[in-house]
Structures are given as structure tokens and as C-alpha cells.
Design a protein around this motif. Structure first.
Motif, PDB file in Angstrom:
ATOM      1  N   MET A   1     -31.189   1.721  81.202  1.00 27.32           N
ATOM      2  CA  MET A   1     -29.712   2.212  81.220  1.00 27.32           C
ATOM      3  C   MET A   1     -28.827   1.196  80.880  1.00 27.32           C
ATOM      4  SD  MET A   1     -29.886   5.263  81.834  1.00 27.32           S
ATOM      5  CE  MET A   1     -28.394   5.534  81.722  1.00 27.32           C
ATOM      6  N   ILE A   2     -29.028  -0.037  81.368  1.00 29.51           N
ATOM      7  CA  ILE A   2     -28.368  -0.989  81.092  1.00 29.51           C
ATOM      8  C   ILE A   2     -28.188  -1.318  79.516  1.00 29.51           C
ATOM      9  CG2 ILE A   2     -27.970  -3.613  80.992  1.00 29.51           C
ATOM     10  CD1 ILE A   2     -28.997  -3.522  84.095  1.00 29.51           C
ATOM     11  N   VAL A   3     -29.167  -1.125  78.797  1.00 37.24           N
ATOM     12  CA  VAL A   3     -29.053  -1.072  77.203  1.00 37.24           C
ATOM     13  C   VAL A   3     -27.938  -0.018  76.815  1.00 37.24           C
ATOM     14  CG1 VAL A   3     -30.344  -0.833  75.339  1.00 37.24           C
ATOM     15  CG2 VAL A   3     -31.440  -2.338  76.950  1.00 37.24           C
ATOM     16  N   ALA A   4     -28.563   1.131  77.154  1.00 35.96           N
ATOM     17  CA  ALA A   4     -27.636   2.179  76.836  1.00 35.96           C
ATOM     18  C   ALA A   4     -26.211   2.202  76.922  1.00 35.96           C
ATOM     19  CB  ALA A   4     -28.144   3.630  77.218  1.00 35.96           C
ATOM     20  N   LEU A   5     -25.975   1.874  78.270  1.00 37.01           N
ATOM     21  CA  LEU A   5     -24.548   1.416  78.581  1.00 37.01           C
ATOM     22  C   LEU A   5     -23.806   0.352  77.983  1.00 37.01           C
ATOM     23  CD1 LEU A   5     -24.585   1.802  82.718  1.00 37.01           C
ATOM     24  CD2 LEU A   5     -23.463   3.191  81.215  1.00 37.01           C
ATOM     25  N   ALA A   6     -24.602  -0.760  77.834  1.00 37.46           N
ATOM     26  CA  ALA A   6     -23.995  -1.793  76.878  1.00 37.46           C
ATOM     27  C   ALA A   6     -23.722  -1.380  75.324  1.00 37.46           C
ATOM     28  CB  ALA A   6     -24.790  -3.062  77.095  1.00 37.46           C
ATOM     29  N   LEU A   7     -24.716  -0.788  74.948  1.00 36.18           N
ATOM     30  CA  LEU A   7     -24.470  -0.160  73.664  1.00 36.18           C
ATOM     31  C   LEU A   7     -23.377   0.973  73.364  1.00 36.18           C
ATOM     32  CD1 LEU A   7     -28.101  -0.112  71.740  1.00 36.18           C
ATOM     33  CD2 LEU A   7     -26.209  -1.936  71.554  1.00 36.18           C
ATOM     34  N   THR A   8     -23.166   1.763  74.325  1.00 35.81           N
ATOM     35  CA  THR A   8     -22.195   2.829  74.135  1.00 35.81           C
ATOM     36  C   THR A   8     -20.932   2.389  73.761  1.00 35.81           C
ATOM     37  OG1 THR A   8     -23.562   4.162  75.635  1.00 35.81           O
ATOM     38  CG2 THR A   8     -21.105   4.892  75.278  1.00 35.81           C
ATOM     39  N   PRO A   9     -20.227   1.617  74.182  1.00 34.82           N
ATOM     40  CA  PRO A   9     -18.807   1.259  73.988  1.00 34.82           C
ATOM     41  C   PRO A   9     -18.978   0.650  72.408  1.00 34.82           C
ATOM     42  CG  PRO A   9     -19.166   0.080  75.928  1.00 34.82           C
ATOM     43  CD  PRO A   9     -20.396   0.781  75.572  1.00 34.82           C
ATOM     44  N   VAL A  10     -19.878  -0.298  72.038  1.00 33.36           N
ATOM     45  CA  VAL A  10     -19.880  -0.657  70.916  1.00 33.36           C
ATOM     46  C   VAL A  10     -20.276   0.539  69.759  1.00 33.36           C
ATOM     47  CG1 VAL A  10     -21.724  -1.855  69.435  1.00 33.36           C
ATOM     48  CG2 VAL A  10     -21.246  -2.848  71.574  1.00 33.36           C
ATOM     49  N   MET A  11     -21.084   1.213  70.084  1.00 31.02           N
ATOM     50  CA  MET A  11     -21.350   2.427  69.064  1.00 31.02           C
ATOM     51  C   MET A  11     -20.253   3.513  69.117  1.00 31.02           C
ATOM     52  SD  MET A  11     -24.318   1.904  68.037  1.00 31.02           S
ATOM     53  CE  MET A  11     -24.583   3.417  67.213  1.00 31.02           C
ATOM     54  N   LEU A  12     -19.288   3.595  69.894  1.00 28.39           N
ATOM     55  CA  LEU A  12     -18.152   4.504  69.953  1.00 28.39           C
ATOM     56  C   LEU A  12     -17.005   3.989  69.321  1.00 28.39           C
ATOM     57  CD1 LEU A  12     -18.444   6.319  73.715  1.00 28.39           C
ATOM     58  CD2 LEU A  12     -19.000   7.239  71.345  1.00 28.39           C
ATOM     59  N   LEU A  13     -16.835   2.660  69.566  1.00 20.95           N
ATOM     60  CA  LEU A  13     -15.580   2.159  69.074  1.00 20.95           C
ATOM     61  C   LEU A  13     -15.710   1.063  67.698  1.00 20.95           C
ATOM     62  CD1 LEU A  13     -14.582   0.551  72.289  1.00 20.95           C
ATOM     63  CD2 LEU A  13     -13.683   2.464  71.459  1.00 20.95           C
ATOM     64  N   ARG A  14     -16.879   1.010  67.130  1.00 21.91           N
ATOM     65  CA  ARG A  14     -17.015   0.372  65.878  1.00 21.91           C
ATOM     66  C   ARG A  14     -17.091   1.261  64.683  1.00 21.91           C
ATOM     67  NH1 ARG A  14     -21.326   0.309  63.192  1.00 21.91           N
ATOM     68  NH2 ARG A  14     -21.164  -1.960  62.238  1.00 21.91           N
ATOM     69  N   ARG A  15     -17.182   0.799  63.455  1.00 29.28           N
ATOM     70  CA  ARG A  15     -17.466   1.547  62.271  1.00 29.28           C
ATOM     71  C   ARG A  15     -18.836   2.584  62.288  1.00 29.28           C
ATOM     72  NH1 ARG A  15     -16.153   0.917  56.603  1.00 29.28           N
ATOM     73  NH2 ARG A  15     -17.893   1.830  55.448  1.00 29.28           N
ATOM     74  N   ARG A  16     -18.618   3.437  61.936  1.00 24.60           N
ATOM     75  CA  ARG A  16     -20.031   4.447  61.813  1.00 24.60           C
ATOM     76  C   ARG A  16     -20.691   4.601  60.536  1.00 24.60           C
ATOM     77  NH1 ARG A  16     -17.078   8.388  66.211  1.00 24.60           N
ATOM     78  NH2 ARG A  16     -16.444   6.678  67.707  1.00 24.60           N
ATOM     79  N   GLY A  17     -21.782   4.997  60.649  1.00 20.85           N
ATOM     80  CA  GLY A  17     -22.507   5.526  59.334  1.00 20.85           C
ATOM     81  C   GLY A  17     -23.094   4.476  58.541  1.00 20.85           C
TER      82      GLY A  17
END
Length: 170
Positions: A60-76
């Protein structure tokens, strides 16, 4: 002699975070901070925490830490796909591990386990929608997963009768 001019199509503009995704990212950062503080305050009790709970917390800590990174950075791009695969694996592992974590309900499943079942079913669809470039479906699935399986479920780990709540509020 005629030449054929080749023009390259511009790549589609990557999706950027909208206001809702910014709020989800902020929520994940806040929840992660609460988890870290709770665990730090509960350090004297770490030896009593079962291995399955540690495994669940770790994923869960891994998922929580990655969530802002994934939502706020460039995608695709490639980093998004790699980090997304790690996030999906963390979410799936966390959900599967949670079925063996039944400390708070006298050894029985609790309503939070309904979210775990939903994650186990939903994560493959989320991953598939990304792999098949169904962007709108993928984006909606990610939003639902972050809101339901991370933030709402995470909120319910802090009532006073649960381990993180006891650590945080003691």
C-alpha cells in the motif's frame, strides 16, 4: 523530378491532470503522511505486527507513493507504463494479501474486504484498458481505484479500534 514531402504527424498531447486528479494526488500524499506518522509512533509495537500486515502495508505504501507521481506527471511514455505496471502490481498484491489480514473483525472479513475483491476484479481491466489504448476507460478506472481502494479504504484504517488509528492517536 517530383519529391514527396513527408510530414510527421504531431504526437497527441499527453493528458494532464485535471482538478479532480490533483485532489486525488493530494489525498494520496496526505494519507501516505498519516501512515508514515502512525508507523513511526507505533515503532515500539513493530515486533508484534504480523508479517502479512507488514506485506499489506508495504504494497500500500508503494501504491500511495506512486499515485501522485502517476497522476501528476506526463502520461503515455515509457516511464508511465513502467511505473503503472508497478502500481498495478502493488494494488493487486495488496488486495490479495488483505484477505489474510483479519485482525480487526474477530478473524472475519470486514466490509473493507469488499473493496479488495473489487480491486482483484478491476485491476486486470484497468491494465488491459491501458495496454489497448482505451484512454478514457483507463483514466476512469484509475480515478475509481484511487478514490475507492486507496483513499476511502485508507481512511477506514484509522478508526481508533484499528492498528494505524491506535498508533496515530495514542
Amino acid at each position: 523530378m517530383a519529391t514527396i514531402a513527408t510530414t510527421r504527424a504531431k504526437p497527441p498531447k499527453p493528458l494532464t491532470a485535471d482538478r479532480f486528479e490533483q485532489l486525488l494526488a493530494a489525498g494520496a500524499m496526505i494519507l501516505l503522511a498519516f501512515v508514515v506518522v502512525a508507523l513511526a509512533k507505533g515503532m515500539p509495537y513493530w515486533g508484534k505486527i504480523p508479517a502479512t500486515v507488514w506485506a499489506h502495508l508495504g504494497t500500500m505504501i508503494v501504491a500511495l507513493a506512486l499515485t501522485p507521481v502517476m497522476l501528476l506527471r506526463r502520461r503515455g511514455d515509457r516511464p508511465h507504463r513502467v511505473l503503472g505496471t508497478i502500481w498495478v502490481a502493488a494494488m493487486l498484491l495488496s488486495a490479495l494479501i488483505s484477505f489474510s489480514v483479519r485482525n480487526a473483525n474477530h478473524g472475519n472479513f470486514s466490509f473493507i474486504h469488499i473493496l479488495s475483491a473489487w480491486v482483484v476484479i478491476q485491476v486486470p481491466f484497468l491494465w488491459w484498458s491501458a495496454r489497448t489504448h482505451r484512454v478514457a476507460q483507463h483514466r476512469g478506472s484509475v480515478r475509481g481505484m484511487v478514490l475507492g481502494a486507496l483513499l476511502i479504504a485508507g481512511f477506514f484504517t484509522f478508526p481508533f479500534n484499528r492498528m494505524l488509528g491506535q498508533f496515530l492517536f495514542s
